[in-house]
Scaffold this motif. Structure first.
Motif, PDB file in Angstrom:
ATOM      1  N   THR B 277       0.825  -1.207   0.000  1.00  0.00           N
ATOM      2  CA  THR B 277       0.000   0.000   0.000  1.00  0.00           C
ATOM      3  C   THR B 277       0.856   1.252   0.000  1.00  0.00           C
ATOM      4  O   THR B 277       0.569   2.221  -0.704  1.00  0.00           O
ATOM      5  CB  THR B 277      -0.908   0.027   1.246  1.00  0.00           C
ATOM      6  N   ASN B 376      -2.531  13.840 -15.740  1.00  0.00           N
ATOM      7  CA  ASN B 376      -3.864  13.649 -15.168  1.00  0.00           C
ATOM      8  C   ASN B 376      -4.456  12.313 -15.565  1.00  0.00           C
ATOM      9  O   ASN B 376      -5.072  11.620 -14.762  1.00  0.00           O
ATOM     10  CB  ASN B 376      -4.807  14.762 -15.634  1.00  0.00           C
ATOM     11  N   ALA B 377      -4.268  11.970 -16.836  1.00  0.00           N
ATOM     12  CA  ALA B 377      -4.840  10.723 -17.341  1.00  0.00           C
ATOM     13  C   ALA B 377      -4.228   9.520 -16.629  1.00  0.00           C
ATOM     14  O   ALA B 377      -4.892   8.519 -16.414  1.00  0.00           O
ATOM     15  CB  ALA B 377      -4.614  10.616 -18.845  1.00  0.00           C
ATOM     16  N   GLU B 380      -5.011   9.725 -12.226  1.00  0.00           N
ATOM     17  CA  GLU B 380      -6.345   9.385 -11.719  1.00  0.00           C
ATOM     18  C   GLU B 380      -6.502   7.870 -11.540  1.00  0.00           C
ATOM     19  O   GLU B 380      -6.807   7.419 -10.442  1.00  0.00           O
ATOM     20  CB  GLU B 380      -7.411   9.988 -12.638  1.00  0.00           C
ATOM     21  N   SER B 383      -4.272   6.480  -8.761  1.00  0.00           N
ATOM     22  CA  SER B 383      -4.716   6.704  -7.381  1.00  0.00           C
ATOM     23  C   SER B 383      -5.571   5.544  -6.883  1.00  0.00           C
ATOM     24  O   SER B 383      -5.826   5.423  -5.692  1.00  0.00           O
ATOM     25  CB  SER B 383      -5.482   8.027  -7.275  1.00  0.00           C
ATOM     26  N   LYS B 384      -6.019   4.697  -7.800  1.00  0.00           N
ATOM     27  CA  LYS B 384      -6.840   3.546  -7.386  1.00  0.00           C
ATOM     28  C   LYS B 384      -6.001   2.311  -7.092  1.00  0.00           C
ATOM     29  O   LYS B 384      -6.515   1.278  -6.677  1.00  0.00           O
ATOM     30  CB  LYS B 384      -7.850   3.230  -8.491  1.00  0.00           C
ATOM     31  N   ALA B 387      -5.920   0.964  -3.235  1.00  0.00           N
ATOM     32  CA  ALA B 387      -7.114   0.232  -2.822  1.00  0.00           C
ATOM     33  C   ALA B 387      -7.201  -1.110  -3.535  1.00  0.00           C
ATOM     34  O   ALA B 387      -7.647  -2.103  -2.962  1.00  0.00           O
ATOM     35  CB  ALA B 387      -8.360   1.062  -3.104  1.00  0.00           C
TER      36      ALA B 387
END
Lengths: 428, 392
Positions: B277, B376-377, B380, B383-384, B387
């Motif tokens: 993580t 940005n592409a 985003e 960032s997942k 999880a």
């Protein structure tokens, strides 16, 4: 179909507050659109619906689904966040996937819940929240989201894009140059436009922010504009709002319940097509800077002469009351109202939904303010273009305004139901 | 939200991203990294972890078992009451140790899952119907009070990443030694040419390096970020002297100080506590670094060598992703990340200049926008990743 403010289906979708009221009555996930699991994702966690909430339309959502997109012939809300996007990819499937994701998020957000599920508070806290969270606890605030497709979506550098060859309507072309235009390319155009209107600025900003986030990698924000203080009423029962020149604006606008006028002037019909656009409309946006300080130094008599209406009452020149019938012959030949009147434009009308803007000051101490003009029509070639030609040439107001941004988009018909998506008539 | 939750002592939320054991000073942006780690690492068996059925009503909060073994835990909550309720997992038998996790807005006649990962110890499951007091029920978690066993794949990823970090620190020290030698020799042009390469290793592992709160301010502070009274040291101080003052005077000492700090870093990274993580969060932070410092040209304001750092950040993030990829079951996420990493590299490659990168001040607005869009592409979906790793 009843387009009136009281008839726009206020009973058919739960708000953030109402969701929990319903939950309290054991009605979880039966209301609303598409069974989206409201209770688990509701943004609001206050007390259940109260009688006061029910009486306040701000707490009730504007239905997202229908034959026409909401945000065109819906009562104009107080706030605007308008944004245009450029498509970064040539992969049509990627664009379709984004439009589907946008549609789902828009249906959710307009009904007052998080953009995605999981939302602002995911169970796995290592995950970034699916929703950015700043609208948690806020009512739907009559949020509407309206999408439009620009000419550059269909062709770029004269080459067809995204398999949309031959699907661009003839009317969907970059607007012509008008005399006096001082357009900023960084405030003009865009492959896709999204208009977010709401009674709460935070709700509108939240909606655009979440759509932009969902779109990262497929689209890029090109430019955006915040607006406040609607400058065109579509609800004659309410007091006509004033623009930053201090004049009532929108007295003779098309009202949301004038269905015949909407059909005549706003909705694209089967007659002109194309098929994918029937039930849709064309949106013109113009960022019109007002030279406020200069205007404010102008005498009242001169101001009224330029506008063609009385400043206090809004009465047309020569009349006493705001809603008396306009007689253009009593107005100055260069007055704005006269030149913009349907009587001077072969009976053609447009539906205006503009907002005021103030983007701070311009570095010289002058207010960077004006009117963000938004207008819907069934064909810009008979709507905005001839009207603006006439105004650009003759309008006495030109001395006090500068057109600094511009765009034209074709807005598809409404998303008919939960299985459909924004632009599906174009892309499938 | 994250701050308050991760400030729980001995936080037991899955793999709280404790990058480093025992590093008390904080400059790092990973809030979770502030805590000494007693956090269990995610395990590949989490999906088949413990499950408890929680029956919530307006007056009761009952569990179908009162004891489970440590590791992943899912509470299947059914609210049979008439009020909306909330369910919390709290630390301690009396529930006063802080919130591990919570779920709000569970409507009447509805179900919700609350997912967590618990180390051994005493906990309280608490239901709170709206407008009512909390109803507490005890839960005992048996087994290890510290980390849960890590799957072989996850352990392999961590181990490989540890090697990578050590290697990057080693490289940055070597390159910096060359840079310092040029400074001492008074060779201005050579020193300038060695500035950007000396930072590559550091930039590739920046989140780990930054987590040593006392080192980062000494080596990588930008002039604009200086606090009043703070003595400016490190790369950017030397950068300004070389490019603005056009001299190497006194920079030999500054270079030695920089090297000394990097050696301290080298001695400490071996002990860095790294989890999948924390790796994933670090990768995302690398992209944040690009978006905030490099795209704007603020990072290397004098030398305009930002694209070197950009590339190093991107490579560091890609390394993490490559190592964690086997742990991710979400194929949509991996295919998206594969594409976006390639696209970001492609966007950057336009600015290649021999073995290095073009002067960033020469990249026009449209070029910067294209780079920003690519970041940005990528950032985003990236960032997942954390999880996705947790939920495997």
């Amino acid at each position: 179909m009843d387009q009136g403010p009281e008839g726009t289906g206020l009973s058919s979708g739960p708000s953030r507050r109402r969701v929990l009221g319903m939950a309290g009555a054991g009605l979880v996930a039966v209301g609303g659109i598409g069974g989206l699991g409201w209770a688990a994702t509701a943004r609001h966690n206050d007390a259940a619906l109260t009688a006061a909430d029910a009486a306040d339309p701000v707490n009730l959502p504007v239905p997202f689904h229908g034959p026409h997109q909401a945000g065109i012939a819906s009562p104009v809300q107080d706030r605007l966040h308008f944004t245009t996007f450029d498509v970064l990819t040539e992969d049509r499937d990627k664009v379709v996937a984004m439009l589907k994701a946008w549609t789902a998020a828009a249906a959710r957000m307009t009904s007052g819940v998080d953009a995605l599920d999981p939302g602002a508070f995911p169970a796995i806290i290592e995950a970034p929240p699916g929703d950015t969270g700043e609208a948690v606890g806020l009512p739907p605030a009559r949020l509407t989201l309206t999408i439009g497709f620009g000419p550059s979506l269909f062709t770029r550098h004269s080459k067809p894009r995204l398999g949309l060859d031959g699907r661009r309507p003839d009317a969907l072309e970059k607007l012509p140059h008008f005399p006096g235009d001082t357009l900023d390319p960084l405030r003009s155009g865009g492959d896709i436009a999204v208009q977010a209107c709401s009674d709460d600025p935070q709700v509108a900003v939240h909606a655009i922010r979440n759509l932009a986030r969902i779109g990262f990698g497929t689209v890029s924000v090109r430019w955006s504009q915040l607006g406040f203080g609607k400058t065109s009423s579509t609800t004659p029962a309410e007091q006509t709002p004033r623009n930053l020149f201090g004049f009532k604006d929108g007295t003779n606008n098309i009202a949301v319940d004038e269905l015949d006028k909407l059909a005549d002037h706003v909705w694209v019909s089967e007659r002109e097509g194309p098929d994918w656009l029937v039930g849709g409309s064309y949106l013109v946006a113009r960022r019109i800077r007002m030279l406020i300080e200069i205007w404010d130094r102008t005498s009242l008599a001169e101001q009224e002469s330029i506008i063609g209406r009385d400043k206090r009452e809004g009465a047309p020149a020569g009349k006493q009351l705001e809603r008396e019938v306009v007689d253009i012959n009593t107005m100055s030949e260069t007055s704005h109202v006269r030149l913009a009147s349907p009587l001077s434009n072969a009976g053609k009308r447009i539906l205006r939904r503009g907002y005021s803007f103030v983007d701070g000051s311009d570095g010289l101490g002058r207010l960077d303010a004006g009117l963000f003009f938004l207008a819907y029509q069934r064909d810009p070639r008979t709507g905005f273009i001839p009207l603006q030609r006439q105004l650009a040439k003759n309008d006495a107001m030109n001395e006090y305004i500068r057109h600094t941004g511009s765009g034209l988009w074709a807005c598809p018909p409404g998303v008919a139901g939960p299985g459909r998506f924004w632009g599906d008539t174009l892309f499938t | 939200m994250r701050l308050s939750r991760t400030a729980v002592p001995v936080a037991t939320i899955t793999a709280v991203a404790a990058v480093l054991g025992g590093c008390g000073i904080t400059k790092d942006k990973t809030a979770a990294a502030r805590e000494p780690s007693a956090a269990p690492s995610p395990t590949a068996s989490a999906a088949s972890g413990n499950a408890i059925a929680v029956s919530a009503s307006d007056s009761a909060c009952t569990l179908d078992m009162s004891s489970v073994s440590s590791g992943p835990l899912t509470l299947h909550v059914h609210n049979g009451g008439t009020k909306v309720t909330e369910v919390y997992i709290l630390m301690g038998a009396d529930g006063t140790g802080g919130i591990v996790t919570e779920r709000e807005n569970i409507g009447p006649n509805s179900d919700a899952d609350v997912v967590s990962e618990l180390a051994g110890g005493s906990y309280t499951i608490s239901c709170r119907p709206r407008d009512s007091e909390r109803i507490n029920t005890g839960l005992t978690v048996t087994g290890s009070a510290s980390a849960a066993p890590t799957s072989a794949t996850a352990a392999g990823a961590v181990s490989a990443y540890r090697d990578y970090v050590a290697e990057q620190v080693h490289d940055t020290i070597e390159a910096t030694a060359d840079f310092v030698a040029a400074l001492k020799a008074g060779d201005l042009e050579k020193a300038k040419s060695l500035f950007a390469p000396s930072r590559v290793g550091w930039e590739a592992i920046e989140p780990v390096a930054e987590s040593f709160g006392d080192i980062d301010p000494k080596v990588d502070t930008r002039e604009a970020d200086l606090e009043s009274g703070q003595t400016w040291t490190g790369w950017h101080k030397i950068e300004k002297t070389l490019w603005v003052d056009g001299t190497t005077d006194n920079m030999g000492t500054a270079g030695d100080d920089l090297l000394a700090e990097l050696h301290i870093l080298s001695s400490r990274v071996a002990d860095a506590e790294i989890t999948p993580t924390s790796m994933a969060n670090g990768a995302k932070e690398l992209l944040d670094e690009v978006a905030t410092g490099k795209i704007t040209g603020e990072e290397d304001a004098f030398s305009h060598t930002d694209l070197w750092d950009f590339k190093a950040n991107l490579d560091g993030a890609k390394k993490v992703y490559d190592l964690l990829r086997p742990l991710v079951t979400d194929s949509l996420l991996t295919s998206t990340l594969d594409t976006e990493f390639a696209d970001a590299d492609e966007a950057l490659d336009k600015y290649k200049d021999g073995n290095g990168w073009q002067d960033y001040s020469k990249v026009d607005e449209a070029g910067r926008k294209a780079l920003s869009d690519a970041v940005n592409a990528l950032a985003e979906p990236l960032s997942k990743l954390a999880a996705a790793v947790v939920s495997t």
